[in-house]
Design an enzyme around this catalytic site. Structure first.
Site, PDB file in Angstrom:
ATOM      1  N   LYS A  10       0.817  -1.211   0.000  1.00 29.88           N
ATOM      2  CA  LYS A  10       0.000   0.000   0.000  1.00 29.88           C
ATOM      3  C   LYS A  10       0.853   1.264   0.000  1.00 29.88           C
ATOM      4  O   LYS A  10       0.566   2.203  -0.744  1.00 29.88           O
ATOM      5  CB  LYS A  10      -0.947   0.023   1.209  1.00 29.88           C
ATOM      6  CG  LYS A  10      -1.971  -1.083   1.210  1.00 29.88           C
ATOM      7  CD  LYS A  10      -2.911  -1.004   2.402  1.00 29.88           C
ATOM      8  CE  LYS A  10      -2.240  -1.051   3.758  1.00 29.88           C
ATOM      9  NZ  LYS A  10      -1.625  -2.332   4.097  1.00 29.88           N
ATOM     10  N   ARG A  16     -10.673  -0.010   8.428  1.00 31.26           N
ATOM     11  CA  ARG A  16     -10.292  -1.384   8.732  1.00 31.26           C
ATOM     12  C   ARG A  16     -11.479  -2.252   9.132  1.00 31.26           C
ATOM     13  O   ARG A  16     -11.334  -3.461   9.257  1.00 31.26           O
ATOM     14  CB  ARG A  16      -9.264  -1.412   9.871  1.00 31.26           C
ATOM     15  CG  ARG A  16      -7.936  -0.820   9.469  1.00 31.26           C
ATOM     16  CD  ARG A  16      -6.999  -0.836  10.664  1.00 31.26           C
ATOM     17  NE  ARG A  16      -5.750  -0.164  10.351  1.00 31.26           N
ATOM     18  CZ  ARG A  16      -4.584  -0.754  10.284  1.00 31.26           C
ATOM     19  NH1 ARG A  16      -4.476  -2.033  10.508  1.00 31.26           N
ATOM     20  NH2 ARG A  16      -3.508  -0.063  10.009  1.00 31.26           N
ATOM     21  N   ARG A  51      11.214  -6.132   5.685  1.00 34.85           N
ATOM     22  CA  ARG A  51      11.071  -4.707   5.991  1.00 34.85           C
ATOM     23  C   ARG A  51      11.575  -4.406   7.401  1.00 34.85           C
ATOM     24  O   ARG A  51      12.189  -3.367   7.635  1.00 34.85           O
ATOM     25  CB  ARG A  51       9.599  -4.294   5.834  1.00 34.85           C
ATOM     26  CG  ARG A  51       9.364  -2.804   6.042  1.00 34.85           C
ATOM     27  CD  ARG A  51       7.952  -2.415   5.671  1.00 34.85           C
ATOM     28  NE  ARG A  51       7.007  -2.710   6.721  1.00 34.85           N
ATOM     29  CZ  ARG A  51       5.696  -2.480   6.645  1.00 34.85           C
ATOM     30  NH1 ARG A  51       5.174  -1.987   5.534  1.00 34.85           N
ATOM     31  NH2 ARG A  51       4.896  -2.775   7.652  1.00 34.85           N
ATOM     32  N   ARG A  78      11.035  -0.938  12.786  1.00 36.40           N
ATOM     33  CA  ARG A  78       9.725  -1.113  13.417  1.00 36.40           C
ATOM     34  C   ARG A  78       9.685  -2.468  14.127  1.00 36.40           C
ATOM     35  O   ARG A  78       9.810  -3.515  13.486  1.00 36.40           O
ATOM     36  CB  ARG A  78       8.611  -1.034  12.378  1.00 36.40           C
ATOM     37  CG  ARG A  78       8.376   0.359  11.859  1.00 36.40           C
ATOM     38  CD  ARG A  78       7.297   0.419  10.805  1.00 36.40           C
ATOM     39  NE  ARG A  78       6.062  -0.249  11.217  1.00 36.40           N
ATOM     40  CZ  ARG A  78       4.988  -0.341  10.447  1.00 36.40           C
ATOM     41  NH1 ARG A  78       4.990   0.179   9.245  1.00 36.40           N
ATOM     42  NH2 ARG A  78       3.911  -0.955  10.883  1.00 36.40           N
ATOM     43  N   ARG A  94      -1.182  -9.965  13.165  1.00 32.97           N
ATOM     44  CA  ARG A  94      -1.683  -8.795  12.428  1.00 32.97           C
ATOM     45  C   ARG A  94      -2.397  -9.232  11.150  1.00 32.97           C
ATOM     46  O   ARG A  94      -3.464  -8.710  10.816  1.00 32.97           O
ATOM     47  CB  ARG A  94      -0.535  -7.846  12.081  1.00 32.97           C
ATOM     48  CG  ARG A  94       0.007  -7.087  13.271  1.00 32.97           C
ATOM     49  CD  ARG A  94       1.361  -6.457  13.006  1.00 32.97           C
ATOM     50  NE  ARG A  94       1.367  -5.526  11.900  1.00 32.97           N
ATOM     51  CZ  ARG A  94       2.465  -5.182  11.225  1.00 32.97           C
ATOM     52  NH1 ARG A  94       3.640  -5.705  11.527  1.00 32.97           N
ATOM     53  NH2 ARG A  94       2.399  -4.319  10.243  1.00 32.97           N
TER      54      ARG A  94
END
Length: 189
Positions: free
Chosen positions: A14, A89, A128, A134, A146
């Protein structure tokens, strides 16, 4: 005015596609993840509450997110449009977003979903996590939680937009430019 919801599970691409759409159409990017991370970095009460929930893989309450989005709409009244990244969401959030936009004489034009398998998502997020710093991208168990939460709570939002004839799903695996071309075809089709 062009208002898009770019949809997909964490790691679907995204952010990458949003950047390309922003450059092409001059849209304002509304990423609830970015808004929340900015609040966390600033150490606000909202940010501290959000961090506690995010660290557990739990979604932040709707009223908080809608309030942040309304602030951004008010700050960008002359925008060419908005791209909503990671929001709504849930169906309740989609309804709240429609109501919020209607109050500004706006509406969502398209909801485009990037569809990617769980295994691909897990690998993308772990990769990532090596560079992003993160913590939620560095723990495979949390990543799978998640993705599972997305499937249970978020994926039904597609039905909400499909009922409005605004939903399009595309394969989120492949060359970035090919995926972008498919998105453009939907927008301009």
């Amino acid at each position: 005015m062009l208002n898009l919801v770019l949809f997909g599970p964490p790691g679907a691409g995204k952010g990458t596609q949003s950047a390309k759409l922003i450059a092409k159409y001059g849209l304002i990017h509304l990423s609830t993840g970015d808004l929340l991370r900015a609040e966390i970095t600033a150490g606000t009460t909202l940010g501290l509450e959000a961090k506690k929930l995010m660290d557990q893989g739990i979604l932040v309450p709707d009223a908080v997110v809608i309030g942040m989005i309304e602030n951004k709409l008010n700050e960008n009244k002359e925008a060419a449009g908005f791209i909503f990244d990671g929001f709504p969401r849930t169906e309740a959030q989609a309804q709240a977003l429609d109501n919020l936009l209607a109050g500004h004489h706006l509406a969502i034009n398209h909801m485009i979903a990037l569809e990617v398998s769980e295994e691909e998502l897990t690998q993308r997020l772990l990769d990532r996590g090596k560079t992003s710093g993160r913590p939620d991208d560095q723990n495979e168990e949390l990543i799978r939680k998640r993705v599972q939460e997305y499937g249970e709570k978020t994926a039904p939002v597609a039905g909400y937009y499909a009922a409005q004839h605004k939903f399009s799903g595309i394969n989120g695996i492949g060359e970035i430019e090919d995926i972008f071309s498919q998105i453009i075809a939907i927008i301009e089709g």
